[in-house]
Scaffold this motif. Structure first.
Motif, PDB file in Angstrom:
ATOM      1  N   ASP A 180      82.385 -41.714  45.300  1.00  0.00           N
ATOM      2  CA  ASP A 180      82.578 -41.963  46.731  1.00  0.00           C
ATOM      3  C   ASP A 180      83.838 -41.253  47.209  1.00  0.00           C
ATOM      4  O   ASP A 180      84.685 -40.825  46.425  1.00  0.00           O
ATOM      5  CB  ASP A 180      82.568 -43.457  47.057  1.00  0.00           C
ATOM      6  N   SER A 181      83.964 -41.118  48.514  1.00  0.00           N
ATOM      7  CA  SER A 181      85.028 -40.290  49.088  1.00  0.00           C
ATOM      8  C   SER A 181      86.426 -40.816  48.761  1.00  0.00           C
ATOM      9  O   SER A 181      87.348 -40.022  48.566  1.00  0.00           O
ATOM     10  CB  SER A 181      84.846 -40.153  50.595  1.00  0.00           C
ATOM     11  N   THR A 182      86.598 -42.134  48.671  1.00  0.00           N
ATOM     12  CA  THR A 182      87.921 -42.679  48.345  1.00  0.00           C
ATOM     13  C   THR A 182      88.324 -42.312  46.925  1.00  0.00           C
ATOM     14  O   THR A 182      89.452 -41.878  46.686  1.00  0.00           O
ATOM     15  CB  THR A 182      87.934 -44.213  48.532  1.00  0.00           C
ATOM     16  N   LEU A 183      87.394 -42.443  46.002  1.00  0.00           N
ATOM     17  CA  LEU A 183      87.681 -42.108  44.607  1.00  0.00           C
ATOM     18  C   LEU A 183      87.945 -40.614  44.453  1.00  0.00           C
ATOM     19  O   LEU A 183      88.858 -40.206  43.739  1.00  0.00           O
ATOM     20  CB  LEU A 183      86.532 -42.569  43.710  1.00  0.00           C
ATOM     21  N   ARG A 184      87.174 -39.788  45.152  1.00  0.00           N
ATOM     22  CA  ARG A 184      87.428 -38.332  45.124  1.00  0.00           C
ATOM     23  C   ARG A 184      88.821 -38.023  45.646  1.00  0.00           C
ATOM     24  O   ARG A 184      89.540 -37.207  45.075  1.00  0.00           O
ATOM     25  CB  ARG A 184      86.385 -37.576  45.967  1.00  0.00           C
ATOM     26  N   ALA A 185      89.220 -38.691  46.730  1.00  0.00           N
ATOM     27  CA  ALA A 185      90.544 -38.440  47.313  1.00  0.00           C
ATOM     28  C   ALA A 185      91.653 -38.838  46.342  1.00  0.00           C
ATOM     29  O   ALA A 185      92.647 -38.115  46.199  1.00  0.00           O
ATOM     30  CB  ALA A 185      90.684 -39.204  48.633  1.00  0.00           C
ATOM     31  N   ILE A 186      91.494 -39.966  45.665  1.00  0.00           N
ATOM     32  CA  ILE A 186      92.493 -40.415  44.689  1.00  0.00           C
ATOM     33  C   ILE A 186      92.614 -39.393  43.565  1.00  0.00           C
ATOM     34  O   ILE A 186      93.719 -39.003  43.179  1.00  0.00           O
ATOM     35  CB  ILE A 186      92.131 -41.811  44.142  1.00  0.00           C
ATOM     36  N   LEU A 187      91.484 -38.953  43.044  1.00  0.00           N
ATOM     37  CA  LEU A 187      91.503 -37.981  41.946  1.00  0.00           C
ATOM     38  C   LEU A 187      92.093 -36.647  42.395  1.00  0.00           C
ATOM     39  O   LEU A 187      92.890 -36.038  41.670  1.00  0.00           O
ATOM     40  CB  LEU A 187      90.098 -37.782  41.382  1.00  0.00           C
ATOM     41  N   ARG A 188      91.727 -36.201  43.574  1.00  0.00           N
ATOM     42  CA  ARG A 188      92.252 -34.930  44.069  1.00  0.00           C
ATOM     43  C   ARG A 188      93.766 -34.982  44.216  1.00  0.00           C
ATOM     44  O   ARG A 188      94.469 -34.049  43.823  1.00  0.00           O
ATOM     45  CB  ARG A 188      91.598 -34.566  45.396  1.00  0.00           C
ATOM     46  N   ALA A 189      94.278 -36.058  44.791  1.00  0.00           N
ATOM     47  CA  ALA A 189      95.723 -36.179  44.970  1.00  0.00           C
ATOM     48  C   ALA A 189      96.426 -36.262  43.618  1.00  0.00           C
ATOM     49  O   ALA A 189      97.475 -35.633  43.410  1.00  0.00           O
ATOM     50  CB  ALA A 189      96.049 -37.406  45.830  1.00  0.00           C
ATOM     51  N   GLY A 190      95.859 -37.013  42.689  1.00  0.00           N
ATOM     52  CA  GLY A 190      96.456 -37.129  41.360  1.00  0.00           C
ATOM     53  C   GLY A 190      96.491 -35.802  40.624  1.00  0.00           C
ATOM     54  O   GLY A 190      97.511 -35.444  40.012  1.00  0.00           O
ATOM     55  N   VAL A 191      95.411 -35.062  40.687  1.00  0.00           N
ATOM     56  CA  VAL A 191      95.369 -33.751  40.028  1.00  0.00           C
ATOM     57  C   VAL A 191      96.361 -32.798  40.687  1.00  0.00           C
ATOM     58  O   VAL A 191      97.079 -32.068  39.999  1.00  0.00           O
ATOM     59  CB  VAL A 191      93.935 -33.170  40.038  1.00  0.00           C
ATOM     60  N   TYR A 192      96.446 -32.827  41.999  1.00  0.00           N
ATOM     61  CA  TYR A 192      97.412 -31.972  42.685  1.00  0.00           C
ATOM     62  C   TYR A 192      98.835 -32.289  42.226  1.00  0.00           C
ATOM     63  O   TYR A 192      99.621 -31.386  41.936  1.00  0.00           O
ATOM     64  CB  TYR A 192      97.285 -32.122  44.205  1.00  0.00           C
ATOM     65  N   GLU A 193      99.169 -33.571  42.127  1.00  0.00           N
ATOM     66  CA  GLU A 193     100.517 -33.931  41.667  1.00  0.00           C
ATOM     67  C   GLU A 193     100.748 -33.477  40.231  1.00  0.00           C
ATOM     68  O   GLU A 193     101.837 -33.011  39.899  1.00  0.00           O
ATOM     69  CB  GLU A 193     100.763 -35.428  41.802  1.00  0.00           C
ATOM     70  N   LEU A 194      99.737 -33.601  39.381  1.00  0.00           N
ATOM     71  CA  LEU A 194      99.888 -33.122  37.998  1.00  0.00           C
ATOM     72  C   LEU A 194     100.161 -31.619  37.977  1.00  0.00           C
ATOM     73  O   LEU A 194     100.942 -31.140  37.158  1.00  0.00           O
ATOM     74  CB  LEU A 194      98.641 -33.440  37.175  1.00  0.00           C
ATOM     75  N   MET A 195      99.534 -30.889  38.887  1.00  0.00           N
ATOM     76  CA  MET A 195      99.722 -29.440  38.953  1.00  0.00           C
ATOM     77  C   MET A 195     101.101 -29.071  39.494  1.00  0.00           C
ATOM     78  O   MET A 195     101.741 -28.159  38.975  1.00  0.00           O
ATOM     79  CB  MET A 195      98.657 -28.810  39.875  1.00  0.00           C
ATOM     80  N   GLU A 196     101.543 -29.760  40.513  1.00  0.00           N
ATOM     81  CA  GLU A 196     102.727 -29.344  41.255  1.00  0.00           C
ATOM     82  C   GLU A 196     104.023 -30.051  40.885  1.00  0.00           C
ATOM     83  O   GLU A 196     105.098 -29.524  41.127  1.00  0.00           O
ATOM     84  CB  GLU A 196     102.479 -29.519  42.758  1.00  0.00           C
ATOM     85  N   ARG A 197     103.944 -31.241  40.358  1.00  0.00           N
ATOM     86  CA  ARG A 197     105.161 -32.021  40.091  1.00  0.00           C
ATOM     87  C   ARG A 197     105.449 -32.072  38.596  1.00  0.00           C
ATOM     88  O   ARG A 197     105.410 -33.118  37.976  1.00  0.00           O
ATOM     89  CB  ARG A 197     105.023 -33.437  40.656  1.00  0.00           C
ATOM     90  N   LYS A 198     105.772 -30.929  38.050  1.00  0.00           N
ATOM     91  CA  LYS A 198     106.082 -30.839  36.617  1.00  0.00           C
ATOM     92  C   LYS A 198     107.328 -31.639  36.269  1.00  0.00           C
ATOM     93  O   LYS A 198     107.560 -31.974  35.118  1.00  0.00           O
ATOM     94  CB  LYS A 198     106.279 -29.379  36.218  1.00  0.00           C
ATOM     95  N   ASP A 199     108.148 -31.962  37.292  1.00  0.00           N
ATOM     96  CA  ASP A 199     109.361 -32.747  37.069  1.00  0.00           C
ATOM     97  C   ASP A 199     109.072 -34.241  36.902  1.00  0.00           C
ATOM     98  O   ASP A 199     109.940 -34.994  36.486  1.00  0.00           O
ATOM     99  CB  ASP A 199     110.338 -32.546  38.229  1.00  0.00           C
ATOM    100  N   VAL A 200     107.852 -34.659  37.247  1.00  0.00           N
ATOM    101  CA  VAL A 200     107.479 -36.071  37.135  1.00  0.00           C
ATOM    102  C   VAL A 200     106.651 -36.245  35.858  1.00  0.00           C
ATOM    103  O   VAL A 200     105.673 -35.522  35.650  1.00  0.00           O
ATOM    104  CB  VAL A 200     106.670 -36.530  38.366  1.00  0.00           C
ATOM    105  N   PRO A 201     107.024 -37.200  35.008  1.00  0.00           N
ATOM    106  CA  PRO A 201     106.255 -37.422  33.771  1.00  0.00           C
ATOM    107  C   PRO A 201     104.793 -37.758  34.065  1.00  0.00           C
ATOM    108  O   PRO A 201     104.481 -38.449  35.044  1.00  0.00           O
ATOM    109  CB  PRO A 201     106.959 -38.609  33.119  1.00  0.00           C
ATOM    110  N   ILE A 202     103.930 -37.263  33.205  1.00  0.00           N
ATOM    111  CA  ILE A 202     102.499 -37.506  33.344  1.00  0.00           C
ATOM    112  C   ILE A 202     102.205 -38.994  33.448  1.00  0.00           C
ATOM    113  O   ILE A 202     101.422 -39.423  34.302  1.00  0.00           O
ATOM    114  CB  ILE A 202     101.730 -36.882  32.158  1.00  0.00           C
ATOM    115  N   ALA A 203     102.835 -39.793  32.597  1.00  0.00           N
ATOM    116  CA  ALA A 203     102.561 -41.238  32.593  1.00  0.00           C
ATOM    117  C   ALA A 203     102.863 -41.869  33.943  1.00  0.00           C
ATOM    118  O   ALA A 203     102.147 -42.780  34.376  1.00  0.00           O
ATOM    119  CB  ALA A 203     103.371 -41.926  31.495  1.00  0.00           C
ATOM    120  N   VAL A 204     103.877 -41.385  34.625  1.00  0.00           N
ATOM    121  CA  VAL A 204     104.236 -41.927  35.941  1.00  0.00           C
ATOM    122  C   VAL A 204     103.147 -41.583  36.959  1.00  0.00           C
ATOM    123  O   VAL A 204     102.692 -42.441  37.714  1.00  0.00           O
ATOM    124  CB  VAL A 204     105.611 -41.392  36.397  1.00  0.00           C
ATOM    125  N   ILE A 205     102.725 -40.335  36.975  1.00  0.00           N
ATOM    126  CA  ILE A 205     101.686 -39.909  37.919  1.00  0.00           C
ATOM    127  C   ILE A 205     100.397 -40.669  37.657  1.00  0.00           C
ATOM    128  O   ILE A 205      99.788 -41.221  38.584  1.00  0.00           O
ATOM    129  CB  ILE A 205     101.463 -38.383  37.842  1.00  0.00           C
TER     130      ILE A 205
END
Length: 135
Positions: free
Chosen positions: A69-94
């Motif tokens: 569903d669209s909410t779950l897709r949005a959550i996953l998209r935002a999470g993947v984007y943060e994993l890609m862009e926020r290398k300064d934030v630990p994976i476990a935190v994201i």
């Protein structure tokens, strides 16, 4: 944006004005950094051709991205984007933050799916996952 068919600027303005830090139907939405919120949304939109294939690869064949569903897709998209862009934030935190977001919307399997998908994506793009051994 998927549901309302609205644009990026309209959605960010709505959330900043009416949701973030506000009480809605008895639930208090937490404050957030509006600049980072906008950056996540814009980054997902700009990088969707990279983000979506990463999610598809992390899903099982019987669960294509279009089936979520669209909410779950949005959550996953935002999470993947943060994993890609926020290398300064630990994976476990994201991963933990996005699992918590999923728990705000779902009670069943979806938070587990968010955890599994983001862990798989983190292994692919950062070479490590949340549960990686120290050895």
């Amino acid at each position: 944006m998927d549901v309302a068919g609205s644009g990026l600027l309209e959605i960010t303005a709505e959330y900043e004005s009416f949701r973030l830090g506000k009480e809605i139907d008895g639930a208090l939405y937490l404050e957030s950094d509006p600049q980072w919120f906008r950056a996540i949304l814009a980054g997902v939109v700009e990088n969707q051709k990279v983000v979506d294939p990463l999610i598809r690869q992390a899903l099982t064949e019987d669960w294509p991205l279009s089936r979520l569903d669209s909410t779950l897709r949005a959550i996953l998209r935002a999470g993947v984007y943060e994993l890609m862009e926020r290398k300064d934030v630990p994976i476990a935190v994201i991963v933990s933050e996005y699992v918590d977001i999923a728990k705000a919307f779902y009670e069943e399997e979806e938070p587990k799916l968010v955890n599994a998908v983001l862990d798989r994506v983190s292994r692919r793009i950062r070479g490590e996952g949340r549960g990686r051994d120290a050895s």
